[in-house]
Motif scaffolding. Structure first.
Motif, PDB file in Angstrom:
ATOM      1  N   LEU A 145      -2.043   0.410  -7.114  1.00 43.19           N
ATOM      2  CA  LEU A 145      -2.353   1.479  -6.163  1.00 43.19           C
ATOM      3  C   LEU A 145      -2.846   0.903  -4.839  1.00 43.19           C
ATOM      4  O   LEU A 145      -2.505   1.407  -3.759  1.00 43.19           O
ATOM      5  CB  LEU A 145      -3.400   2.417  -6.759  1.00 43.19           C
ATOM      6  N   HIS A 146      -3.643  -0.164  -4.902  1.00 36.56           N
ATOM      7  CA  HIS A 146      -4.149  -0.778  -3.679  1.00 36.56           C
ATOM      8  C   HIS A 146      -3.018  -1.376  -2.858  1.00 36.56           C
ATOM      9  O   HIS A 146      -2.978  -1.223  -1.633  1.00 36.56           O
ATOM     10  CB  HIS A 146      -5.179  -1.853  -4.030  1.00 36.56           C
ATOM     11  N   ARG A 147      -2.087  -2.050  -3.524  1.00 38.95           N
ATOM     12  CA  ARG A 147      -0.969  -2.650  -2.784  1.00 38.95           C
ATOM     13  C   ARG A 147      -0.093  -1.581  -2.133  1.00 38.95           C
ATOM     14  O   ARG A 147       0.323  -1.720  -0.977  1.00 38.95           O
ATOM     15  CB  ARG A 147      -0.110  -3.518  -3.706  1.00 38.95           C
ATOM     16  N   ILE A 148       0.177  -0.503  -2.839  1.00 36.22           N
ATOM     17  CA  ILE A 148       0.992   0.568  -2.280  1.00 36.22           C
ATOM     18  C   ILE A 148       0.296   1.196  -1.069  1.00 36.22           C
ATOM     19  O   ILE A 148       0.924   1.506  -0.053  1.00 36.22           O
ATOM     20  CB  ILE A 148       1.290   1.643  -3.336  1.00 36.22           C
ATOM     21  N   ALA A 149      -1.029   1.357  -1.153  1.00 36.12           N
ATOM     22  CA  ALA A 149      -1.776   2.031  -0.078  1.00 36.12           C
ATOM     23  C   ALA A 149      -1.992   1.143   1.139  1.00 36.12           C
ATOM     24  O   ALA A 149      -2.002   1.633   2.271  1.00 36.12           O
ATOM     25  CB  ALA A 149      -3.122   2.517  -0.612  1.00 36.12           C
ATOM     26  N   THR A 150      -2.172  -0.176   0.939  1.00 35.45           N
ATOM     27  CA  THR A 150      -2.574  -1.048   2.039  1.00 35.45           C
ATOM     28  C   THR A 150      -1.527  -2.081   2.440  1.00 35.45           C
ATOM     29  O   THR A 150      -1.639  -2.680   3.509  1.00 35.45           O
ATOM     30  CB  THR A 150      -3.863  -1.807   1.672  1.00 35.45           C
ATOM     31  N   ASP A 273      -0.598 -16.828  12.053  1.00 33.65           N
ATOM     32  CA  ASP A 273      -1.972 -16.398  11.786  1.00 33.65           C
ATOM     33  C   ASP A 273      -2.312 -16.839  10.374  1.00 33.65           C
ATOM     34  O   ASP A 273      -2.102 -16.114   9.413  1.00 33.65           O
ATOM     35  CB  ASP A 273      -2.090 -14.876  11.925  1.00 33.65           C
ATOM     36  N   CYS A 274      -2.811 -18.050  10.265  1.00 34.96           N
ATOM     37  CA  CYS A 274      -3.047 -18.644   8.948  1.00 34.96           C
ATOM     38  C   CYS A 274      -4.419 -18.207   8.430  1.00 34.96           C
ATOM     39  O   CYS A 274      -5.363 -18.998   8.346  1.00 34.96           O
ATOM     40  CB  CYS A 274      -2.966 -20.165   9.042  1.00 34.96           C
ATOM     41  N   GLY A 275      -4.533 -16.917   8.089  1.00 35.67           N
ATOM     42  CA  GLY A 275      -5.791 -16.364   7.615  1.00 35.67           C
ATOM     43  C   GLY A 275      -5.587 -15.522   6.373  1.00 35.67           C
ATOM     44  O   GLY A 275      -4.446 -15.276   5.947  1.00 35.67           O
ATOM     45  N   PRO A 276      -6.674 -15.060   5.760  1.00 34.41           N
ATOM     46  CA  PRO A 276      -6.589 -14.305   4.507  1.00 34.41           C
ATOM     47  C   PRO A 276      -5.712 -13.059   4.576  1.00 34.41           C
ATOM     48  O   PRO A 276      -4.894 -12.810   3.676  1.00 34.41           O
ATOM     49  CB  PRO A 276      -8.053 -13.936   4.221  1.00 34.41           C
ATOM     50  N   ARG A 277      -5.857 -12.252   5.632  1.00 35.27           N
ATOM     51  CA  ARG A 277      -5.108 -11.003   5.694  1.00 35.27           C
ATOM     52  C   ARG A 277      -3.596 -11.251   5.788  1.00 35.27           C
ATOM     53  O   ARG A 277      -2.813 -10.630   5.071  1.00 35.27           O
ATOM     54  CB  ARG A 277      -5.584 -10.173   6.895  1.00 35.27           C
ATOM     55  N   ALA A 278      -3.196 -12.174   6.645  1.00 35.02           N
ATOM     56  CA  ALA A 278      -1.776 -12.498   6.778  1.00 35.02           C
ATOM     57  C   ALA A 278      -1.232 -13.084   5.482  1.00 35.02           C
ATOM     58  O   ALA A 278      -0.089 -12.802   5.089  1.00 35.02           O
ATOM     59  CB  ALA A 278      -1.559 -13.473   7.936  1.00 35.02           C
ATOM     60  N   LEU A 279      -2.042 -13.883   4.811  1.00 35.48           N
ATOM     61  CA  LEU A 279      -1.624 -14.456   3.538  1.00 35.48           C
ATOM     62  C   LEU A 279      -1.372 -13.353   2.511  1.00 35.48           C
ATOM     63  O   LEU A 279      -0.352 -13.359   1.807  1.00 35.48           O
ATOM     64  CB  LEU A 279      -2.684 -15.426   3.021  1.00 35.48           C
ATOM     65  N   LEU A 280      -2.290 -12.400   2.404  1.00 35.78           N
ATOM     66  CA  LEU A 280      -2.122 -11.334   1.409  1.00 35.78           C
ATOM     67  C   LEU A 280      -0.920 -10.458   1.712  1.00 35.78           C
ATOM     68  O   LEU A 280      -0.245  -9.977   0.786  1.00 35.78           O
ATOM     69  CB  LEU A 280      -3.389 -10.481   1.328  1.00 35.78           C
ATOM     70  N   GLU A 281      -0.632 -10.243   2.977  1.00 34.20           N
ATOM     71  CA  GLU A 281       0.566  -9.473   3.313  1.00 34.20           C
ATOM     72  C   GLU A 281       1.823 -10.212   2.859  1.00 34.20           C
ATOM     73  O   GLU A 281       2.772  -9.597   2.367  1.00 34.20           O
ATOM     74  CB  GLU A 281       0.595  -9.203   4.820  1.00 34.20           C
ATOM     75  N   GLU A 282       1.807 -11.524   3.000  1.00 35.07           N
ATOM     76  CA  GLU A 282       2.924 -12.334   2.511  1.00 35.07           C
ATOM     77  C   GLU A 282       3.025 -12.250   0.989  1.00 35.07           C
ATOM     78  O   GLU A 282       4.123 -12.103   0.432  1.00 35.07           O
ATOM     79  CB  GLU A 282       2.736 -13.789   2.944  1.00 35.07           C
ATOM     80  N   LEU A 283       1.888 -12.334   0.289  1.00 32.53           N
ATOM     81  CA  LEU A 283       1.900 -12.289  -1.179  1.00 32.53           C
ATOM     82  C   LEU A 283       2.321 -10.921  -1.695  1.00 32.53           C
ATOM     83  O   LEU A 283       2.973 -10.820  -2.737  1.00 32.53           O
ATOM     84  CB  LEU A 283       0.531 -12.684  -1.726  1.00 32.53           C
ATOM     85  N   ALA A 284       1.955  -9.867  -0.983  1.00 35.85           N
ATOM     86  CA  ALA A 284       2.412  -8.533  -1.375  1.00 35.85           C
ATOM     87  C   ALA A 284       3.928  -8.464  -1.305  1.00 35.85           C
ATOM     88  O   ALA A 284       4.579  -7.864  -2.182  1.00 35.85           O
ATOM     89  CB  ALA A 284       1.791  -7.473  -0.466  1.00 35.85           C
TER      90      ALA A 284
END
Length: 362
Positions: A145-150, A273-284
């Protein structure tokens, strides 16, 4: 619906138990369990989604029930899908099986479904009941649900520390603060995650393996976030025969360091942008629903600042490490007043061997 008085609640609990059996293996799909009752209310089939690309829970339960499903009830934890993906639509299978009633815990927020499955069932004359143990179903599928929402996987930040809040001695020694039982729990936690993330400092200091020790197949993706690629040449993570490794770096990483990793056949990814948020968007985008941050204090602080942590898991050992310069779990969060400090809500404290496990959410 009135959940407390519904006759479907015991069956939905069973469906939720079945759904949980797929933990760590269904991403990017959600966890789903289903049971089929015949026209007399007798259990004739059950199933769960075991792995992405394999049959969905409804299909497995209907296959077990066979002709006994005709005129019966399907109890399922998530709205049946209505689109063609790796597998055919479950809504069509439900209708073809002759099911006359479907009890659903929650709708599917995936835009490809989003009520379409229920509409298709109703249009075919199937009675649809929704909301049975919805809170429990949403909790089970919180990562999806978190991945779908964010557009980002749900993040868990885990660390082990002493009673005085230290994660290492002043000289940097940190193995082992927690006991064997806590370390086994960490292996099980990794098995429920799609990726385990560390920074270059953790690789240099601890040379971690970051696997579930065989509790998950395949093992979670091991991710190293390092802008400069200042990494040891002989780290355990470069052996990808046991588990895959992804190294994420910035645009200015030296070519020689890139070459060394390429020699190990480790996957590299350059992010501006080698940071946490950009990384998580890639992993999603790679299908990750849930990730585990097992990083040092600076990367942990960055992940918190960028909203990449939705749960804390602290293992507290009954030990005193002391030292003014001893390392702590979280780096500078940029806070200047107590009014800026977030209060996290405890979701449970439990002994784990001689240690204490404390889990919290925002």
């Amino acid at each position: 619906m009135d959940s407390l008085s519904s006759p479907w609640i015991p069956w939905m609990r069973r469906a939720l138990q079945l759904a949980a059996l797929g933990q760590g293996r269904t991403s990017p799909n959600p966890l789903v369990g289903a049971v089929v009752l015949d026209a007399d209310g007798t259990l004739v089939g059950e199933g769960f989604h075991a792995r992405a690309g394999e049959p969905h829970a409804e299909v497995g339960a209907l296959a077990m029930a066979g002709e006994r499903a005709r005129g019966g009830t399907l109890v399922v934890t998530l709205e049946p899908c209505c689109h063609h993906g790796r597998t055919p639509p479950c809504s069509e299978a439900v209708i073809a099986a002759g099911i006359t009633r479907v009890v659903v815990a929650m709708g599917d927020p995936n835009p490809r479904v989003a009520g379409g499955g229920l509409e298709q069932l109703r249009a075919a004359g199937v009675e649809v009941i929704t909301g049975a143990l919805e809170a429990e179903a949403r909790s089970l599928n919180a990562p999806f649900l978190h991945r779908i929402a964010t557009g980002r996987p749900l993040g868990i930040l885990k660390w082990a520390m002493s009673l005085d809040g230290r994660t290492a001695l002043p000289n940097g020694a940190s193995q082992w603060i927690s006991g064997p039982a806590a370390r086994r729990w960490v292996h099980a936690l990794r098995a429920r995650c799609d990726a385990v993330i560390v920074g270059g400092g953790t690789v240099r200091a601890d040379d971690p393996l970051l696997t579930s020790r065989g509790q998950r197949d395949p093992e979670p993706l091991r991710v190293v976030l390092s802008r400069s690629l200042d990494l040891p040449a002989g780290a355990q993570l470069w052996d990808t025969t046991t588990a895959p490794t992804l190294v994420v770096h910035g645009c200015d990483a030296p070519s020689q360091a890139r070459f060394q990793l390429d020699r190990h056949s480790v996957e590299r990814l350059e992010l501006a942008d080698c940071g946490p948020r950009a990384l998580l968007e890639e992993l999603a985008g790679r299908g990750c629903n849930q990730v585990l941050w097992e990083c040092g204090p600076e990367l942990a602080a960055a992940a918190l600042r960028q909203g990449c942590v939705q749960e804390l898991a602290a293992v507290i050992a009954p030990k005193l490490l002391g030292g003014v310069a001893a390392r702590t779990a979280i780096g500078d969060l940029g806070l200047e007043a107590m009014e800026q400090v977030r209060t996290w809500t405890s979701t449970g404290r439990s002994p784990i061997g001689p240690d204490l496990l404390w889990r919290l959410t925002p």
